[in-house]
Design an enzyme around this catalytic site. Structure first.
Site, PDB file in Angstrom:
ATOM      1  N   ASP A   1       3.352 -12.511   3.081  1.00 55.62           N
ATOM      2  CA  ASP A   1       4.207 -12.846   1.929  1.00 55.62           C
ATOM      3  C   ASP A   1       5.639 -13.055   2.403  1.00 55.62           C
ATOM      4  O   ASP A   1       6.331 -13.977   1.969  1.00 55.62           O
ATOM      5  CB  ASP A   1       4.180 -11.728   0.872  1.00 55.62           C
ATOM      6  CG  ASP A   1       3.223 -12.045  -0.273  1.00 55.62           C
ATOM      7  OD1 ASP A   1       2.190 -12.689  -0.006  1.00 55.62           O
ATOM      8  OD2 ASP A   1       3.510 -11.648  -1.424  1.00 55.62           O
TER       9      ASP A   1
ATOM     10  N   ASP B   1       7.789  -2.619  11.678  1.00 56.55           N
ATOM     11  CA  ASP B   1       9.142  -2.666  11.106  1.00 56.55           C
ATOM     12  C   ASP B   1      10.012  -3.657  11.881  1.00 56.55           C
ATOM     13  O   ASP B   1      10.757  -4.454  11.299  1.00 56.55           O
ATOM     14  CB  ASP B   1       9.778  -1.259  11.049  1.00 56.55           C
ATOM     15  CG  ASP B   1       9.557  -0.425  12.307  1.00 56.55           C
ATOM     16  OD1 ASP B   1       8.862  -0.894  13.230  1.00 56.55           O
ATOM     17  OD2 ASP B   1      10.092   0.696  12.364  1.00 56.55           O
TER      18      ASP B   1
ATOM     19  N   LYS C   1       1.777   0.029  14.162  1.00 57.38           N
ATOM     20  CA  LYS C   1       2.691   1.162  14.033  1.00 57.38           C
ATOM     21  C   LYS C   1       2.139   2.250  14.953  1.00 57.38           C
ATOM     22  O   LYS C   1       1.802   3.365  14.519  1.00 57.38           O
ATOM     23  CB  LYS C   1       2.743   1.598  12.552  1.00 57.38           C
ATOM     24  CG  LYS C   1       3.841   2.574  12.216  1.00 57.38           C
ATOM     25  CD  LYS C   1       5.235   1.979  12.222  1.00 57.38           C
ATOM     26  CE  LYS C   1       6.277   3.056  12.055  1.00 57.38           C
ATOM     27  NZ  LYS C   1       7.658   2.577  12.239  1.00 57.38           N
TER      28      LYS C   1
HETATM   29 MN    MN Z   1      -0.973 -10.555  -0.549  1.00 52.28          MN
END
Ligand code: MN
Ligand code: IPM
Length: 366
Positions: free
Chosen positions: A250, A222, A190
């Site tokens: 994830d 993003d 970022k």
């Molecule tokens: Mn994690």
């Protein structure tokens, strides 16, 4: 070869999935005439229960004297519901990473054609997905000091801190991996907002000079979060800091169709630990229904990355794919016709022991 492996099942389904991974490692030892010994230790809630410490000193000693560490999962709901709990299982994981210097977390994401319909993404997006995330694991906002509350308790603060040494060592690992792959590193940050991200860009650009064959690009986090879903096959090696890596991995794990499929390696200069990306999933613990694939794939990564046993590692991967192709899968993959955790492990073991898998060098197995 003769090796000693520390086995830390941890909490919840950690126990049953690492049991299957050990079973597979024993089968590999038998077929390839290696000698592997396994010694167990407690970590997480299991450590708190045993020694009032989520990373007991005995476990630390065991990790340090072993050739590699196989870890299951951490987490127990009895601590989640108590925000005031002084000792939490997750502290064991963070201390383990810090104490053992496991600064580079490697999470490979691949899509299995047989599981395309399990993924929330369209099949057209899933073809040729094969990337790996290098997540920095011992720095950034997870460990930066100061962190805490103001005196009157009305404010809280965390510090994101990185130095060049921390960035350089993981960047080198990412570039080395890219050299053996599709030769592209996407650094996710970022940098339009954060000073640490700008230090990352500067440092990674310096490291890149030593790897002229590898293309380096930068992407804002993003945008990367969007691209991972819109075009996952775009990526080869993603390099990123601790918190962004936590979130993006994830997200990426859903591509494969089940969190039960993603293994990981946490690497340092001295110690290496292998663990499934999934958590302790306490709701199904002890029921023999959890998917052992991620834990078994973690064992395959262990063989390759800690012991240089590439053939053995590939054989495990192939046995897993073959067993999956035969429909021998756990409930998370097929809720109507499913096998137990130990049955899936047994099928993988018997395939490894069968002569179908022998002629690996000629690429003719199964
Ligand atoms: Mn994690
Ligand atoms: C992970 C987990 C951990 C992390 C938690 C349990 C502290 O989410 O390994 O990704 O945030 O690193």
């Amino acid at each position: 070869m003769k090796k000693q492996i520390a086995v830390l099942p941890g909490d919840g389904i950690g126990e049953e999935v690492t049991t299957e991974a050990v079973k597979v490692l024993r089968a590999i030892a038998e077929v390839f005439d290696h000698s592997f010994t396994f010694e167990h230790g407690y970590v997480g809630a299991a450590g708190i229960d045993k020694a009032n410490d989520p990373f007991p000193i005995e476990t630390e000693r065991l990790c340090k004297k072993s050739d590699a560490i196989l870890f299951g999962a951490i987490g127990d709901p009895k601590y989640d519901n108590d925000p005031k709990a002084k000792v939490r299982p997750e502290q064991g994981l963070l201390r383990m990473r810090e104490t053992l210097g496991l600064y580079s977390n490697v999470r490979p994401i691949i899509s299995y054609p047989i599981l395309f319909d399990k993924s929330p993404l369209k099949e057209s997006l899933l073809k040729n997905v094969d990337f790996v995330v290098f997540r920095e694991l011992t720095g950034g906002i997870y460990f930066g000091k100061p962190s805490g509350r103001s005196e009157d308790g009305s404010q809280a603060f965390d510090t994101c801190l990185y130095n060049k040494t921390e960035i350089t060592r993981i960047a080198k690992m990412a570039f080395e991996a890219a050299e053996g792959r599709k030769k592209k590193v996407t650094m996710v940050d970022k940098a339009n907002v954060l000073a640490t991200s700008r230090l990352w860009r500067e440092t990674v650009s310096e490291v890149a000079v030593s790897y002229p064959e590898v293309e380096l690009e930068f992407m804002f986090v993003d945008n990367a979060a969007m691209k991972i879903i819109l075009q996952p096959s775009y990526f080869d090696v993603i390099l990123t800091e601790n918190l962004f890596g936590d979130i993006l991995t994830d997200e990426a794990s859903v591509i494969a169709g089940s969190l039960g499929l993603i293994p990981s390696a946490s690497l340092g200069d001295q110690y290496k630990l292998y663990e499934p990306v999934h958590g302790s999933y306490p709701q199904v613990a002890g029921k023999n229904i959890a998917n052992p694939t991620a834990a078994i794939l973690s064992a395959a990564m262990l063989l390759d990355m800690s012991f240089g046993a590439k053939t053995e590692s590939k054989i495990i991967e192939r046995a897993i794919t073959e067993v999956m192709n035969q429909g021998i899968v756990t409930q998370d993959i097929n809720p109507t016709k499913f096998y137990t955790t130990s049955e899936v492990g047994d099928h993988i073991v018997s395939l490894i022991k069968s002569d179908k898998i022998v002629d690996f060098e000629a690429e003719t197995i199964i």
